[in-house]
Enzyme design. Structure first.
Site, PDB file in Angstrom:
ATOM      1  N   ASP A 127       0.822  -1.212   0.000  1.00  0.00           N
ATOM      2  CA  ASP A 127       0.000   0.000   0.000  1.00  0.00           C
ATOM      3  C   ASP A 127       0.856   1.263   0.000  1.00  0.00           C
ATOM      4  OD1 ASP A 127      -2.134  -1.673   0.055  1.00  0.00           O
ATOM      5  OD2 ASP A 127      -2.717  -1.275   2.128  1.00  0.00           O
ATOM      6  N   GLY A 128       1.996   1.223   0.695  1.00  0.00           N
ATOM      7  CA  GLY A 128       2.885   2.377   0.720  1.00  0.00           C
ATOM      8  C   GLY A 128       3.401   2.733  -0.661  1.00  0.00           C
ATOM      9  N   TYR A 138      -3.859   4.590  10.062  1.00  0.00           N
ATOM     10  CA  TYR A 138      -3.459   5.241  11.315  1.00  0.00           C
ATOM     11  C   TYR A 138      -4.686   5.597  12.165  1.00  0.00           C
ATOM     12  CZ  TYR A 138      -0.446   8.296  14.213  1.00  0.00           C
ATOM     13  OH  TYR A 138       0.258   8.885  15.227  1.00  0.00           O
ATOM     14  N   SER A 151      -5.943   2.664  14.180  1.00  0.00           N
ATOM     15  CA  SER A 151      -5.090   2.314  15.322  1.00  0.00           C
ATOM     16  C   SER A 151      -5.264   3.291  16.480  1.00  0.00           C
ATOM     17  CB  SER A 151      -3.621   2.269  14.889  1.00  0.00           C
ATOM     18  OG  SER A 151      -3.133   3.559  14.582  1.00  0.00           O
TER      19      SER A 151
END
Length: 295
Positions: free
Chosen positions: A75-76, A193, A196
């Site tokens: 994904d990055g 993010y 999380s």
């Protein structure tokens, strides 16, 4: 047909898949352009050192006559590729040679089996919204790609103390976040993010953004879902002069006097996806939903 290849790293075990891909393109008169740094990585392998393809290194070289961009990674890699794709409308085919793969949904075996359908665009074309950020002080800022597919994050910098973020929605004061930072996430980024930090999962077809504080000091400060038609204005206060601004994989330092204006971007990113590999199936498989951990 003209296609682009992009990656940030490459493992030797993936060479057979790449060779099959290149062979298919050659047999079907498909022109391949490889991002310059990625070609250097590929040429470092003995088996691939004789690759001779035209290269690109700047977003202006990715003109609208490119039919597809293939990314090899996770994904990055896709998030990084977006800085080249920008508003060109070129669909991305994410071949997952990385780990999780929420965006890069084609594993290597499926990619090879479905290659005819991919090139004929007989699979699903998913439209994903982005965030755009503008700053109040422009003259001292270096020009940067100010869009994000996953999230925009404001973080404290060079201090262990909290920062204060005054948030306004459509010019109406919302609240002051006392926290380590604040995440403004798209539905695409809601599984990253933001998740999380306790944020909700939002399916990509929703027209929303979510504001998720990072380690807020106020117990009643919770994630907030807003319409993607609304504008967000942020004022940052810190004990030190600077704070950090993150846009997907890119991180820059900002003077706290620089206020932020965040809204929906005027263009979309398009991801080609296998028909049977739906968003909810991806959630089940990647987040291990329904798996009995006792076994």
């Amino acid at each position: 047909m003209k296609i682009a290849l992009y990656g940030q790293k490459f493992g030797k075990k993936n060479i057979p898949y790449l060779n099959q891909f290149i062979g298919y393109a050659s047999n079907n008169s498909i022109d391949i352009y490889i991002e310059k740094s990625f070609l250097n990585i590929l040429n470092s392998f003995e088996e691939l050192k004789n690759l001779n393809f035209p290269v690109f290194s700047h977003h202006k070289e990715l003109t609208k006559d490119f039919s597809l961009m293939f990314t090899f990674g996770g994904d990055g890699t896709i998030l990084s590729a977006i800085t080249l794709i920008r508003d060109s409308g070129i669909p991305i085919v994410g071949v997952n040679t990385g780990n999780l793969g929420f965006l890069a949904t084609f594993n290597k075996d499926v990619f090879v089996k479905k290659i005819d359908q991919i090139f004929n665009k007989k699979l699903l074309l998913m439209q994903r919204s982005l965030l755009c950020v503008e700053t109040s002080i422009k003259k001292n800022n270096k020009k940067f790609f100010n869009f994000a597919l996953n999230e925009i994050v404001i973080l404290r910098k060079e201090t262990v103390s909290m920062i204060t973020i005054d948030a306004y929605i459509d010019n109406e004061f919302l609240t002051s976040y006392w926290a380590d930072g604040l995440i403004i996430s798209t539905p695409t980024g809601s599984t990253g993010y933001s998740l999380s930090c306790g944020g909700p999962i939002i399916s990509p077809d929703n027209k929303n953004f979510v504001l998720t504080p990072i380690s807020p000091h106020n117990l009643f400060s919770r994630p907030l879902i807003i319409s993607d038609q609304q504008n967000v204005h942020l004022k940052i206060h810190s004990r030190v002069k600077y704070y950090s601004l993150s846009m997907d994989t890119r991180l820059i330092s900002m003077n706290q006097e620089n206020e932020l204006y965040i809204k929906k971007a005027p263009f979309y990113i398009y991801l080609l996806q296998e028909g049977g590999n739906t968003y909810y199936k991806t959630l089940r498989e990647k987040l291990l939903w329904g798996i009995d951990q006792r076994n």
